[in-house]
Design an enzyme around this catalytic site. Structure first.
Site, PDB file in Angstrom:
ATOM      1  N   ASN A  10     -30.942  42.780 -86.719  1.00 36.61           N
ATOM      2  CA  ASN A  10     -30.519  44.060 -86.059  1.00 36.61           C
ATOM      3  C   ASN A  10     -30.131  44.882 -87.503  1.00 36.61           C
ATOM      4  O   ASN A  10     -28.838  44.724 -87.823  1.00 36.61           O
ATOM      5  CB  ASN A  10     -29.514  43.926 -85.102  1.00 36.61           C
ATOM      6  CG  ASN A  10     -28.976  45.256 -84.564  1.00 36.61           C
ATOM      7  OD1 ASN A  10     -29.594  46.515 -84.843  1.00 36.61           O
ATOM      8  ND2 ASN A  10     -28.023  45.523 -83.644  1.00 36.61           N
ATOM      9  N   TRP A  11     -30.668  45.578 -87.993  1.00 40.21           N
ATOM     10  CA  TRP A  11     -30.403  46.592 -88.922  1.00 40.21           C
ATOM     11  C   TRP A  11     -29.598  47.815 -88.687  1.00 40.21           C
ATOM     12  O   TRP A  11     -29.120  48.336 -89.551  1.00 40.21           O
ATOM     13  CB  TRP A  11     -31.582  46.973 -89.822  1.00 40.21           C
ATOM     14  CG  TRP A  11     -32.363  45.779 -90.674  1.00 40.21           C
ATOM     15  CD1 TRP A  11     -31.856  44.589 -90.612  1.00 40.21           C
ATOM     16  CD2 TRP A  11     -33.736  45.822 -91.492  1.00 40.21           C
ATOM     17  NE1 TRP A  11     -32.623  43.823 -91.646  1.00 40.21           N
ATOM     18  CE2 TRP A  11     -33.789  44.682 -91.878  1.00 40.21           C
ATOM     19  CE3 TRP A  11     -34.396  47.063 -91.757  1.00 40.21           C
ATOM     20  CZ2 TRP A  11     -35.018  44.340 -92.859  1.00 40.21           C
ATOM     21  CZ3 TRP A  11     -35.536  46.881 -92.348  1.00 40.21           C
ATOM     22  CH2 TRP A  11     -35.669  45.414 -93.053  1.00 40.21           C
ATOM     23  N   LYS A  12     -29.484  47.906 -87.481  1.00 42.11           N
ATOM     24  CA  LYS A  12     -28.413  49.007 -87.207  1.00 42.11           C
ATOM     25  C   LYS A  12     -28.869  50.494 -87.960  1.00 42.11           C
ATOM     26  O   LYS A  12     -29.824  50.513 -88.189  1.00 42.11           O
ATOM     27  CB  LYS A  12     -27.036  48.516 -87.407  1.00 42.11           C
ATOM     28  CG  LYS A  12     -26.690  47.326 -86.416  1.00 42.11           C
ATOM     29  CD  LYS A  12     -25.278  47.060 -86.405  1.00 42.11           C
ATOM     30  CE  LYS A  12     -25.028  45.745 -85.647  1.00 42.11           C
ATOM     31  NZ  LYS A  12     -23.560  45.348 -85.326  1.00 42.11           N
ATOM     32  N   HIS A  97     -26.862  46.859 -76.380  1.00 38.43           N
ATOM     33  CA  HIS A  97     -26.193  46.362 -77.329  1.00 38.43           C
ATOM     34  C   HIS A  97     -24.626  47.072 -77.155  1.00 38.43           C
ATOM     35  O   HIS A  97     -24.472  47.953 -76.751  1.00 38.43           O
ATOM     36  CB  HIS A  97     -26.790  46.769 -78.889  1.00 38.43           C
ATOM     37  CG  HIS A  97     -26.051  46.314 -80.084  1.00 38.43           C
ATOM     38  ND1 HIS A  97     -24.748  46.726 -80.532  1.00 38.43           N
ATOM     39  CD2 HIS A  97     -26.268  45.115 -80.756  1.00 38.43           C
ATOM     40  CE1 HIS A  97     -24.458  46.029 -81.512  1.00 38.43           C
ATOM     41  NE2 HIS A  97     -25.292  45.070 -81.359  1.00 38.43           N
ATOM     42  N   GLU A  99     -22.578  48.143 -79.151  1.00 41.59           N
ATOM     43  CA  GLU A  99     -22.242  49.461 -79.719  1.00 41.59           C
ATOM     44  C   GLU A  99     -22.912  50.804 -78.957  1.00 41.59           C
ATOM     45  O   GLU A  99     -22.362  51.618 -78.806  1.00 41.59           O
ATOM     46  CB  GLU A  99     -23.119  49.521 -81.369  1.00 41.59           C
ATOM     47  CG  GLU A  99     -22.135  48.921 -82.287  1.00 41.59           C
ATOM     48  CD  GLU A  99     -22.728  48.110 -83.218  1.00 41.59           C
ATOM     49  OE1 GLU A  99     -24.010  48.470 -83.610  1.00 41.59           O
ATOM     50  OE2 GLU A  99     -22.459  47.157 -83.657  1.00 41.59           O
ATOM     51  N   GLU A 169     -23.511  38.144 -76.973  1.00 37.13           N
ATOM     52  CA  GLU A 169     -22.915  38.684 -78.028  1.00 37.13           C
ATOM     53  C   GLU A 169     -21.292  39.154 -77.659  1.00 37.13           C
ATOM     54  O   GLU A 169     -21.298  40.414 -77.172  1.00 37.13           O
ATOM     55  CB  GLU A 169     -23.343  39.858 -78.742  1.00 37.13           C
ATOM     56  CG  GLU A 169     -24.992  39.637 -79.204  1.00 37.13           C
ATOM     57  CD  GLU A 169     -25.208  40.611 -80.316  1.00 37.13           C
ATOM     58  OE1 GLU A 169     -25.585  40.516 -81.421  1.00 37.13           O
ATOM     59  OE2 GLU A 169     -25.275  41.968 -79.875  1.00 37.13           O
ATOM     60  N   GLY A 175     -19.180  42.211 -86.261  1.00 39.38           N
ATOM     61  CA  GLY A 175     -19.089  42.791 -87.132  1.00 39.38           C
ATOM     62  C   GLY A 175     -17.588  42.446 -87.784  1.00 39.38           C
ATOM     63  O   GLY A 175     -17.062  43.319 -88.550  1.00 39.38           O
ATOM     64  N   SER A 215     -21.379  37.971 -85.879  1.00 37.45           N
ATOM     65  CA  SER A 215     -20.942  37.472 -87.117  1.00 37.45           C
ATOM     66  C   SER A 215     -21.709  35.987 -87.578  1.00 37.45           C
ATOM     67  O   SER A 215     -21.041  35.083 -88.101  1.00 37.45           O
ATOM     68  CB  SER A 215     -19.452  37.204 -87.283  1.00 37.45           C
ATOM     69  OG  SER A 215     -18.820  38.502 -87.158  1.00 37.45           O
ATOM     70  N   GLY A 236     -26.628  40.862 -87.285  1.00 40.80           N
ATOM     71  CA  GLY A 236     -26.520  42.393 -87.887  1.00 40.80           C
ATOM     72  C   GLY A 236     -26.239  42.184 -89.225  1.00 40.80           C
ATOM     73  O   GLY A 236     -27.210  42.240 -90.118  1.00 40.80           O
ATOM     74  N   GLY A 237     -24.912  42.413 -89.672  1.00 39.56           N
ATOM     75  CA  GLY A 237     -24.564  42.325 -91.139  1.00 39.56           C
ATOM     76  C   GLY A 237     -25.272  41.478 -92.184  1.00 39.56           C
ATOM     77  O   GLY A 237     -25.862  41.972 -93.130  1.00 39.56           O
TER      78      GLY A 237
HETATM   79  P1  PGA Z   1     -23.040  41.084 -86.811  1.00 35.32           P
HETATM   80  O1  PGA Z   1     -23.856  41.971 -85.634  1.00 35.32           O
HETATM   81  O2  PGA Z   1     -23.842  40.049 -87.197  1.00 35.32           O
HETATM   82  O3  PGA Z   1     -22.876  41.997 -87.912  1.00 35.32           O
HETATM   83  O4  PGA Z   1     -21.728  40.664 -86.202  1.00 35.32           O
HETATM   84  C1  PGA Z   1     -24.614  41.432 -84.652  1.00 35.32           C
HETATM   85  C2  PGA Z   1     -25.040  42.488 -83.640  1.00 35.32           C
HETATM   86  O5  PGA Z   1     -24.337  43.496 -83.572  1.00 35.32           O
HETATM   87  O6  PGA Z   1     -26.214  42.307 -83.247  1.00 35.32           O
END
Ligand code: PGA
Length: 253
Positions: A10-12, A97, A99, A169, A175, A215, A236-237
């Site tokens: 997930n590149w956000k 998600h 966020e 998640e 994050g 994470s 994500g990251g």
């Molecule tokens: P993260 O994000 O790996 O940076 O914790 C995961 C996600 O939001 O899908």
């Protein structure tokens, strides 16, 4: 692990078309085509076309968008509909998600409508569920996740339900550098499967991929994937770095 593992990135709100091209010139070399796993990318919508071009011919890579509106078309400035996302090359969509839920105020009812819109346009929803730290500390983690699942699955036919993927998640792990313990992850994945089993039976429960996210890094992916019921990871990251994500995709299940 009930099926071949899924590695989703997930590149956000990162990575424009040029950066995506650079990413894939490295990533595709390091991750040869394989039927032993699948890889999914959720780039920003404005980068999707560049990613479609970059991964052309790779049957092990699927693409998705990070969000959709529930209406199929209309005067909704700034929004992307499910049919538009599908026409642009998406096969999947992230729904719910954390966020979207906690930064943009999406409710369980919004996620229900978005899942229905995705299914109507032939997109497979990856439904994200997970509890806040305060929920976990109050012993409410299981109830919160159940409520998030219930809201979406309440009216889904078995045929529609079979299209979904789920990502568990825990919000406090996204994050933050904190991951759920392997036991916590295993326990929640078992609970998600029990929910599906109770509603649709063992076969659909076994066939629905349940990914872990929060994470996930090259050095913890293998341990998480080794847990019973963890069918993949949503990253994500660590999915922004081609070499690091390639290492995650090579994690043995
Ligand atoms: P993260 O994000 O790996 O940076 O914790 C995961 C996600 O939001 O899908």
């Amino acid at each position: 692990m009930l099926q071949t593992p899924i590695f989703a990135g997930n590149w956000k709100m990162h990575m424009g078309p040029e950066e995506a091209e650079q990413f894939f010139s490295e990533f595709l070399q390091q991750v040869p085509e394989s039927s032993d796993r699948s890889v999914v990318f959720f780039p920003p919508a404005v980068t999707l076309a560049a990613v479609v071009a970059a991964v052309e011919g790779r049957s092990d890579i699927e693409l998705g968008v990070q969000n959709i509106h529930w209406e199929p078309k209309g005067a909704f400035t700034g929004e992307t509909s499910a049919p538009l996302a599908a026409a642009a090359g998406a096969a999947l969509v992230l729904v719910g998600h954390s966020e979207r839920r906690h930064v943009f105020g999406e409710t369980n009812d919004d996620t229900r409508k978005k899942v229905a819109a995705a299914l109507g346009a032939g997109l497979r929803p990856m439904l994200c569920v997970g509890e806040l730290l305060e929920d976990r500390e109050a012993g409410r983690a299981a109830a919160v996740v159940e409520e998030q699942l219930e809201a979406v699955y309440a009216e889904l036919s078995e045929q529609d339900a079979a299209q979904l993927l789920i990502a568990y998640e825990p919000v406090w792990a996204i994050g933050t550098g904190r991951t759920a313990s392997p036991e916590d992850a295993r326990e929640m994945h078992a609970q998600v499967r029990a929910f599906l089993d109770g509603r649709y039976g063992a076969e659909l429960a076994a066939r629905t991929p349940v990914l872990y996210g929060g994470s996930v890094k090259p050095d913890n992916a293998a341990e998480l994937l080794a847990q019973e019921g963890v069918d993949g990871v949503l990253v994500g990251g660590a999915s922004l770095d081609a070499g690091g994500f390639a290492r995650i995709c090579a994690s043995a299940a």
